[in-house]
Design a protein around this motif. Sequence first.
Motif, PDB file in Angstrom:
ATOM      1  N   ASN A 131       1.049  -1.114   0.035  1.00  0.00           N
ATOM      2  CA  ASN A 131       0.024  -0.033   0.000  1.00  0.00           C
ATOM      3  C   ASN A 131       0.965   1.133  -0.050  1.00  0.00           C
ATOM      4  O   ASN A 131       0.306   2.536   0.121  1.00  0.00           O
ATOM      5  CB  ASN A 131      -0.859   0.048   1.376  1.00  0.00           C
ATOM      6  N   PRO A 145       1.041   3.607  -3.991  1.00  0.00           N
ATOM      7  CA  PRO A 145       0.065   4.692  -4.368  1.00  0.00           C
ATOM      8  C   PRO A 145       0.479   6.213  -3.551  1.00  0.00           C
ATOM      9  O   PRO A 145      -0.192   7.159  -4.163  1.00  0.00           O
ATOM     10  CB  PRO A 145      -1.199   4.314  -3.969  1.00  0.00           C
ATOM     11  N   ARG A 201       3.641  -1.268  -8.560  1.00  0.00           N
ATOM     12  CA  ARG A 201       2.909  -2.251  -7.725  1.00  0.00           C
ATOM     13  C   ARG A 201       2.040  -3.358  -8.658  1.00  0.00           C
ATOM     14  O   ARG A 201       1.324  -2.793  -9.497  1.00  0.00           O
ATOM     15  CB  ARG A 201       1.814  -1.449  -6.779  1.00  0.00           C
ATOM     16  N   SER A 228      -3.922  -5.811  -9.195  1.00  0.00           N
ATOM     17  CA  SER A 228      -4.767  -6.573  -8.051  1.00  0.00           C
ATOM     18  C   SER A 228      -5.179  -8.105  -8.320  1.00  0.00           C
ATOM     19  O   SER A 228      -5.315  -8.840  -7.497  1.00  0.00           O
ATOM     20  CB  SER A 228      -5.991  -5.760  -7.587  1.00  0.00           C
ATOM     21  N   ASP A 262      -3.408  -8.496 -14.554  1.00  0.00           N
ATOM     22  CA  ASP A 262      -3.398  -7.083 -14.684  1.00  0.00           C
ATOM     23  C   ASP A 262      -2.196  -6.445 -14.603  1.00  0.00           C
ATOM     24  O   ASP A 262      -1.113  -6.957 -14.118  1.00  0.00           O
ATOM     25  CB  ASP A 262      -4.101  -6.879 -13.648  1.00  0.00           C
ATOM     26  N   GLU A 285       0.797  -1.223 -11.460  1.00  0.00           N
ATOM     27  CA  GLU A 285       0.213  -0.065 -11.366  1.00  0.00           C
ATOM     28  C   GLU A 285       1.649   0.915 -11.350  1.00  0.00           C
ATOM     29  O   GLU A 285       2.551   0.357 -10.496  1.00  0.00           O
ATOM     30  CB  GLU A 285      -0.255   0.406 -10.163  1.00  0.00           C
ATOM     31  N   ARG A 293      -5.086  -4.984   0.950  1.00  0.00           N
ATOM     32  CA  ARG A 293      -4.734  -4.191  -0.360  1.00  0.00           C
ATOM     33  C   ARG A 293      -5.742  -3.063  -0.474  1.00  0.00           C
ATOM     34  O   ARG A 293      -6.772  -3.359  -0.464  1.00  0.00           O
ATOM     35  CB  ARG A 293      -4.418  -4.910  -1.551  1.00  0.00           C
ATOM     36  N   LEU A 294      -5.242  -1.818  -0.358  1.00  0.00           N
ATOM     37  CA  LEU A 294      -6.070  -0.521  -0.805  1.00  0.00           C
ATOM     38  C   LEU A 294      -5.951  -0.120  -2.183  1.00  0.00           C
ATOM     39  O   LEU A 294      -4.871  -0.086  -2.584  1.00  0.00           O
ATOM     40  CB  LEU A 294      -5.830   0.266   0.382  1.00  0.00           C
ATOM     41  N   THR A 295      -6.909   0.823  -2.420  1.00  0.00           N
ATOM     42  CA  THR A 295      -7.030   1.227  -3.664  1.00  0.00           C
ATOM     43  C   THR A 295      -6.298   2.549  -3.463  1.00  0.00           C
ATOM     44  O   THR A 295      -6.357   3.081  -2.167  1.00  0.00           O
ATOM     45  CB  THR A 295      -8.391   1.361  -4.371  1.00  0.00           C
ATOM     46  N   ALA A 296      -5.896   3.241  -4.568  1.00  0.00           N
ATOM     47  CA  ALA A 296      -5.239   4.505  -4.425  1.00  0.00           C
ATOM     48  C   ALA A 296      -6.209   5.460  -3.939  1.00  0.00           C
ATOM     49  O   ALA A 296      -5.831   6.309  -3.343  1.00  0.00           O
ATOM     50  CB  ALA A 296      -4.497   4.818  -5.968  1.00  0.00           C
ATOM     51  N   THR A 297      -7.337   5.404  -4.493  1.00  0.00           N
ATOM     52  CA  THR A 297      -8.479   6.373  -3.811  1.00  0.00           C
ATOM     53  C   THR A 297      -8.637   6.360  -2.436  1.00  0.00           C
ATOM     54  O   THR A 297      -8.802   7.357  -1.760  1.00  0.00           O
ATOM     55  CB  THR A 297      -9.848   6.436  -4.730  1.00  0.00           C
ATOM     56  N   LYS A 298      -8.766   5.051  -2.050  1.00  0.00           N
ATOM     57  CA  LYS A 298      -9.044   4.800  -0.847  1.00  0.00           C
ATOM     58  C   LYS A 298      -7.983   5.410   0.182  1.00  0.00           C
ATOM     59  O   LYS A 298      -7.915   6.226   1.584  1.00  0.00           O
ATOM     60  CB  LYS A 298      -9.309   3.220  -0.495  1.00  0.00           C
TER      61      LYS A 298
END
Length: 705
Positions: free
Chosen positions: A531, A534, A563, A566, A570, A573, A694-699
Amino acid sequence: MTAVDDFTDLSPDQFLEAVVSGSIYPYTEHRIRKHRGGLRTLHTPVPRLSRTQQEILARLETLPAGFQPHPAAFAYRRGRSVVDCAAVHLRAHTVIRLDIADFFGSIRERHVYAALKDAWTRPTEREYRIDLVEDEDGRREIGLRRTARTLSAYTTARLVTVSPPEPNQTWPNRGTGRRSVYLEAVGQHFSVRRPDLIYKYTREGFLPQGAPTSGYLSNIVMRDVDEVVTHQVESLGLRYTRYSDDMYFSSRRLVHHDDVDRLVAGVKKALKPLGMRLNAKKTYVARPGARRSVLGILVDGPAPRLTREYKRRITRHVRGAASFGIEQHRRHQGFKDLAVLDAHVTGLLSFAHMVELDWAEKQLADWKRLREIPLEYEDPVIVQHGLDLPWDEEVEPSRADLAKDSIDDLIRGAQRYRSSSDYLQMLEFVGRFKRYAPFNAMVVHIQKPGARYVLSSSDWESKYRRVLKPGAKPLLIFQPRGPYMLVYDVGDTEALPGALPLPKGITAPMSVSSRAGEKEVLKVWHHTEANLAPLGIRLTLVDHGASSCGRTYRSRSGGSIKRPGSRRGDPPETYPTLFEIEVNQNLSPLDRYATLAHELGHLFCGHLGAAPGETWPDRYSQPFSDEDAKEIHARNEVEAESIACMVLKRLDPDVRMGDYITGHLGPGQQVPETVALNLTFKAAGLIIEMGKKRLTATKLHKSKK
C-alpha cells in the motif's frame, strides 16, 4: 423605532387619548436573533402603559368561566406549567406537533375587540372606568378603579395592541389605509361608536410580544379554535393541548397517515377565520423509534423525562467546570463573566427541577459547590411572550450541533493528557482497544477511562444477549456515515437468562498476554508494503548496524514505483517516487514493522512537508534557533513514536516500547503543546488499515484528507 420617554408631559386623559388614537407610539422595539435564523421584534410598552396593561390583565383573569381560555390552553395561565401540558400526553405511541406561524402578529386588534366586546360590557359584572391617581410625587397617572362606568372593549383593544406609528410607515402583513377613530368624550371616559366600520379601512394593530396582556389575550382569542380542534381530535381518538403557538396531539395507539392528513386539514380550517396559518417546516410526527416529546419533555413513558440532549447541556457545564475550573470553562464557552454563566446554568436547572427533581437537585448541588457561591433555588416564573425558551424543541441541538459540541468537549478533555505519564497511559489504552479506530478509542477513554469493551445496545443484545442496566451511561463515538453513535461499556450491561459467559478478552482485556507470531507480523508487513506505492513511498531494506533503525527523506531520484496488479494478468500500477523510507534489515520482524510505522508517522503527520494533492498536511518547520530545533524535534518524535506504539499494540497488547517518548521529553516534562493528537490518531488508524489488506489508491488518498 423606539419610544423616547414615558410621555410624562401628557396628563392621564391626554395619554390615554393619544394611545387610543395612535398619535403616540408608546413602545420600545428590540430585535433579537432567532435560533434558526431571522429576527424577532419585541415591543415593550413604556412603564406608564405597562402599568395600565397590568391592571387590564388583572381584570381579564376575573372574567366569567365562559370567557376564560379553553382547558386545552396551558401557556400564560396561573397554576399551569409546561410539565402539566406534557403530562396530558404520557405513554404516547404517536406525537404530532403543529406550529402556528407568526402567532402574535396574526392576532389583530379586531380579533381582540371581538373576543372582549361581549364579556367586557356585561352589566352583571363589576365594571371599570379610567380614573386619575396621584402618586407620591404628585404626578397624575392612569389607574383603573371599579365603578359603574365601563372601559369599552374598543378602548381596551387599543390599549393592549401595538399599531404602526404615524406618519404612515411600512408595516408588513397588516391592513392598509389611514385609521379613522370615532371617539366621544364622556367626562374622563372614552367610548367609541360603530367600531365595525373602523376595522374595514384601517392599518390595525396586533398583539405585541413583550406586553403583559398578550399571552392571556391570545388564549381568549384562540378559545373558539381550541374548541373546534378539541371536537375534531376526539373523533380521531387523540389528545390535544396548546402552548402558545405550539399545538400538540398524541395517541396511545398508531395514528395512520390518513388521520394525520385529516387532522392537519381540520386545524387549517379552524385557523382560517383568524387569518392564521401553519408553519409547514415545523410540522412533526414522532412514532416509536423517534423522540416523542412535548415542549422538550419526553412523554413516551409513564412519567415526564428530560431528553438526553437537555441533560447534556447541563452536564457539559458541570463537568467542564469540574475538570478544568469554572473560570477556564467560562472563557472556553464564551460567557462574558461568571454571573452570566451562572444565570445560564441555573436557568437550565430551573426547568430540569420541574421535570426530574432528584436528578436536577444533584446537578444543582454540584454546580453550587463548583460555583463556590450560595445559590438558593427558586421556582421559576414562566412567561413565554412568544420567545424561544430553554425547553423549546426549536432550540434543542440538532445532531450536527451535538456532534460539534462533542468534538469541542473531547478536545478540551484531551488536554488532561499533556503530562508524560497520563499521555503514555492513554496510548496504552488505545493500543489495547482493538474493536474501534484509534481516534474512537481515545474518545471512549476520555469519557470513561475504565471502559473495557463497548458496543451499541442492539449489538449487546443480538451478539451477547445482554441488556442495559438502569441508568446506564452512554458513550459517544464517531461513525463514517453519520455524526455520532452511542455505545455502552460491558460494565453497564447485564445478562439475560440463558446468555453465555463473556470471553475473557472482553471481561479482562488487560490479562491478554499472547504475542503476535512472526507469520502474523510478516503478513501485516506485506500488506503495508503493497500500500506504499500509491502514496509515492519507496521502501528499502538496508544493511545497517544494530544501533540504526531507519530514516525517511524526500526522494531525489525522480524515479517511479511499480505495484503488481490486483489480479493475475493485470498490468502493474506505476506511481512517481516522492519519499524514501529505509529500514534496517537486521532487526527482528516486529522491530522492522515498528520502525516502518514510526517513519510513516513522520510522513502522515507532515513532518517532511505535504505530498502532492495535500494527501497529508504540511507541518514542516524551519527552526530559527537551537531551542526551536529541539522543540520541533521533540514534537516530531513524540508523534511518530505514539503512532508506532498504537499500531504495534494491535499486534501485541503487551508490547513494550521502552522509554523512547519520555526520553525526548525529559523527566517530569510536559508533552509539547504542538503535538497534534488528532493527526496522530488518524495516522495510526490509516497504518492499521494498510496492514489488513490491499487498498486502492483512491481509498489511501481519501483516508488522509
